[in-house]
Design a protein around this motif. Structure first.
Motif, PDB file in Angstrom:
ATOM      1  N   ALA A  16       0.835  -1.204   0.000  1.00 14.57           N
ATOM      2  CA  ALA A  16       0.000   0.000   0.000  1.00 14.57           C
ATOM      3  C   ALA A  16       0.869   1.253   0.000  1.00 14.57           C
ATOM      4  CB  ALA A  16      -0.926  -0.011   1.207  1.00 14.57           C
ATOM      5  N   THR A  17       1.946   1.231   0.749  1.00 15.18           N
ATOM      6  CA  THR A  17       2.863   2.369   0.757  1.00 15.18           C
ATOM      7  C   THR A  17       3.509   2.550  -0.615  1.00 15.18           C
ATOM      8  OG1 THR A  17       3.310   1.958   3.084  1.00 15.18           O
ATOM      9  CG2 THR A  17       4.874   3.360   1.906  1.00 15.18           C
ATOM     10  N   LEU A  18       3.885   1.451  -1.242  1.00 21.14           N
ATOM     11  CA  LEU A  18       4.436   1.530  -2.592  1.00 21.14           C
ATOM     12  C   LEU A  18       3.400   2.050  -3.579  1.00 21.14           C
ATOM     13  CD1 LEU A  18       6.530  -1.756  -2.852  1.00 21.14           C
ATOM     14  CD2 LEU A  18       7.384   0.580  -2.807  1.00 21.14           C
ATOM     15  N   GLY A  19       2.120   1.787  -3.309  1.00 23.09           N
ATOM     16  CA  GLY A  19       1.057   2.268  -4.183  1.00 23.09           C
ATOM     17  C   GLY A  19       0.978   3.782  -4.216  1.00 23.09           C
ATOM     18  N   VAL A  20       1.152   4.408  -3.071  1.00 19.41           N
ATOM     19  CA  VAL A  20       1.133   5.873  -3.036  1.00 19.41           C
ATOM     20  C   VAL A  20       2.334   6.431  -3.809  1.00 19.41           C
ATOM     21  CG1 VAL A  20       1.260   7.883  -1.528  1.00 19.41           C
ATOM     22  CG2 VAL A  20      -0.163   5.940  -0.881  1.00 19.41           C
ATOM     23  N   GLY A  23       1.719   6.034  -7.466  1.00 19.40           N
ATOM     24  CA  GLY A  23       0.765   7.024  -7.959  1.00 19.40           C
ATOM     25  C   GLY A  23       1.405   8.367  -8.215  1.00 19.40           C
ATOM     26  N   LEU A  24       2.312   8.751  -7.340  1.00 15.85           N
ATOM     27  CA  LEU A  24       3.014  10.027  -7.544  1.00 15.85           C
ATOM     28  C   LEU A  24       3.914   9.966  -8.768  1.00 15.85           C
ATOM     29  CD1 LEU A  24       3.845  10.930  -3.845  1.00 15.85           C
ATOM     30  CD2 LEU A  24       1.976  11.795  -5.267  1.00 15.85           C
ATOM     31  N   SER A  25       4.574   8.838  -8.979  1.00 18.85           N
ATOM     32  CA  SER A  25       5.414   8.718 -10.173  1.00 18.85           C
ATOM     33  C   SER A  25       4.554   8.622 -11.436  1.00 18.85           C
ATOM     34  CB  SER A  25       6.351   7.520 -10.050  1.00 18.85           C
ATOM     35  OG  SER A  25       5.622   6.324 -10.012  1.00 18.85           O
ATOM     36  N   TRP A  26       3.392   7.983 -11.348  1.00 17.88           N
ATOM     37  CA  TRP A  26       2.472   7.929 -12.494  1.00 17.88           C
ATOM     38  C   TRP A  26       1.991   9.337 -12.850  1.00 17.88           C
ATOM     39  CZ3 TRP A  26      -3.324   7.463 -12.242  1.00 17.88           C
ATOM     40  CH2 TRP A  26      -3.884   7.235 -13.502  1.00 17.88           C
ATOM     41  N   SER A  27       1.740  10.142 -11.836  1.00 13.38           N
ATOM     42  CA  SER A  27       1.317  11.522 -12.066  1.00 13.38           C
ATOM     43  C   SER A  27       2.424  12.346 -12.709  1.00 13.38           C
ATOM     44  CB  SER A  27       0.891  12.162 -10.741  1.00 13.38           C
ATOM     45  OG  SER A  27       0.566  13.501 -10.920  1.00 13.38           O
ATOM     46  N   ALA A  28       3.659  12.062 -12.349  1.00  9.02           N
ATOM     47  CA  ALA A  28       4.777  12.821 -12.901  1.00  9.02           C
ATOM     48  C   ALA A  28       5.085  12.434 -14.349  1.00  9.02           C
ATOM     49  CB  ALA A  28       6.018  12.621 -12.037  1.00  9.02           C
ATOM     50  N   SER A  97      -2.830  -0.943  -6.210  1.00 12.15           N
ATOM     51  CA  SER A  97      -3.338  -0.445  -7.489  1.00 12.15           C
ATOM     52  C   SER A  97      -4.351   0.681  -7.279  1.00 12.15           C
ATOM     53  CB  SER A  97      -3.995  -1.581  -8.276  1.00 12.15           C
ATOM     54  OG  SER A  97      -3.035  -2.469  -8.761  1.00 12.15           O
ATOM     55  N   PHE A  98      -5.256   0.484  -6.344  1.00 18.23           N
ATOM     56  CA  PHE A  98      -6.250   1.531  -6.097  1.00 18.23           C
ATOM     57  C   PHE A  98      -5.620   2.776  -5.479  1.00 18.23           C
ATOM     58  CE2 PHE A  98      -9.369  -1.887  -6.658  1.00 18.23           C
ATOM     59  CZ  PHE A  98     -10.239  -1.241  -7.530  1.00 18.23           C
ATOM     60  N   LEU A  99      -4.603   2.596  -4.638  1.00 21.11           N
ATOM     61  CA  LEU A  99      -3.916   3.760  -4.089  1.00 21.11           C
ATOM     62  C   LEU A  99      -3.077   4.466  -5.146  1.00 21.11           C
ATOM     63  CD1 LEU A  99      -2.942   2.481  -0.556  1.00 21.11           C
ATOM     64  CD2 LEU A  99      -4.462   4.370  -1.109  1.00 21.11           C
ATOM     65  N   THR A 100      -2.548   3.716  -6.102  1.00 21.24           N
ATOM     66  CA  THR A 100      -1.843   4.327  -7.227  1.00 21.24           C
ATOM     67  C   THR A 100      -2.800   5.178  -8.046  1.00 21.24           C
ATOM     68  OG1 THR A 100      -0.300   2.473  -7.343  1.00 21.24           O
ATOM     69  CG2 THR A 100      -0.477   3.856  -9.301  1.00 21.24           C
ATOM     70  N   LEU A 101      -3.976   4.645  -8.310  1.00 21.05           N
ATOM     71  CA  LEU A 101      -4.986   5.391  -9.046  1.00 21.05           C
ATOM     72  C   LEU A 101      -5.407   6.643  -8.286  1.00 21.05           C
ATOM     73  CD1 LEU A 101      -7.005   5.679 -11.372  1.00 21.05           C
ATOM     74  CD2 LEU A 101      -8.533   4.175 -10.099  1.00 21.05           C
ATOM     75  N   TRP A 102      -5.635   6.510  -6.989  1.00 20.26           N
ATOM     76  CA  TRP A 102      -6.062   7.652  -6.184  1.00 20.26           C
ATOM     77  C   TRP A 102      -4.982   8.729  -6.117  1.00 20.26           C
ATOM     78  CZ3 TRP A 102      -3.905   9.395  -1.572  1.00 20.26           C
ATOM     79  CH2 TRP A 102      -4.582  10.466  -0.980  1.00 20.26           C
TER      80      TRP A 102
END
Length: 170
Positions: A16-20, A23-28, A97-102
């Motif tokens: 879950a921590t890796l998901g956050v 998500g930040l790297s996906w946003s970048a 995955s859901f935390l990456t999306l969020w």
């Protein structure tokens, strides 16, 4: 029993921590689709844009790579509590995955450049980062559990007595 629960919980929390972070790297990394502001609200400015597909692709690449990494590391590190770690990979991969999306759709990181051909006076803005292909949400748990199972199967075959045909000793 408590050690298995602890192994499950630690695995889920790490993923879950890796998901956050994912998500930040996906946003970048991901491009934003161009939208034009109208009276009805934002409308996709360029109907031929590939930015929506590219965002889905980057999501799949990031979460898929993390799935393979987590599956391999979990197999090597969780040798004592295989079932708990495997279940943690599945649940943590879904949560990751859901935390990456969020995190990716909530926070905008990096330079957002939007290019589209528009009429003079029309305001073009970058759109929010979102998934259009919801199937990429299973990339992380599927690849993590798949690699874990593959490594366990190869390890089990190597030590199996069935590997030596007809009971012949090496």
């Amino acid at each position: 029993m408590t050690r298995e629960v602890r192994a499950f919980a630690v695995t889920v929390l790490i993923l879950a921590t890796l998901g956050v972070a994912a998500g930040l790297s996906w946003s970048a990394i991901s491009p934003r689709a161009p939208y034009q502001l109208t009276e009805r609200g934002p409308v996709l400015a360029d109907l031929t844009t590939q930015a929506l597909i590219a965002a889905d692709g980057w999501f799949a690449v990031i979460t898929g790579a993390l799935g393979l990494l987590c599956g391999g590391l979990a197999w090597f590190a969780g040798r004592r509590w295989m079932l708990a770690v495997l279940l943690g990979l599945c649940a943590g991969g879904v949560a990751g995955s859901f935390l990456t999306l969020w995190a990716g759709s909530t926070f905008t990181i990096g330079a957002v450049v939007v290019e589209a051909a528009a009429e003079p006076g029309v305001r073009i803005v970058p759109g929010a980062l979102k998934l259009t292909a919801q199937g990429v949400l299973v990339a992380w748990p599927l690849l993590a559990v798949g690699l874990f199972g593959l490594l366990e199967g190869m390890h089990g075959y190597r030590e199996s007595p069935l590997r030596q045909p007809y009971g012949i000793e090496p």
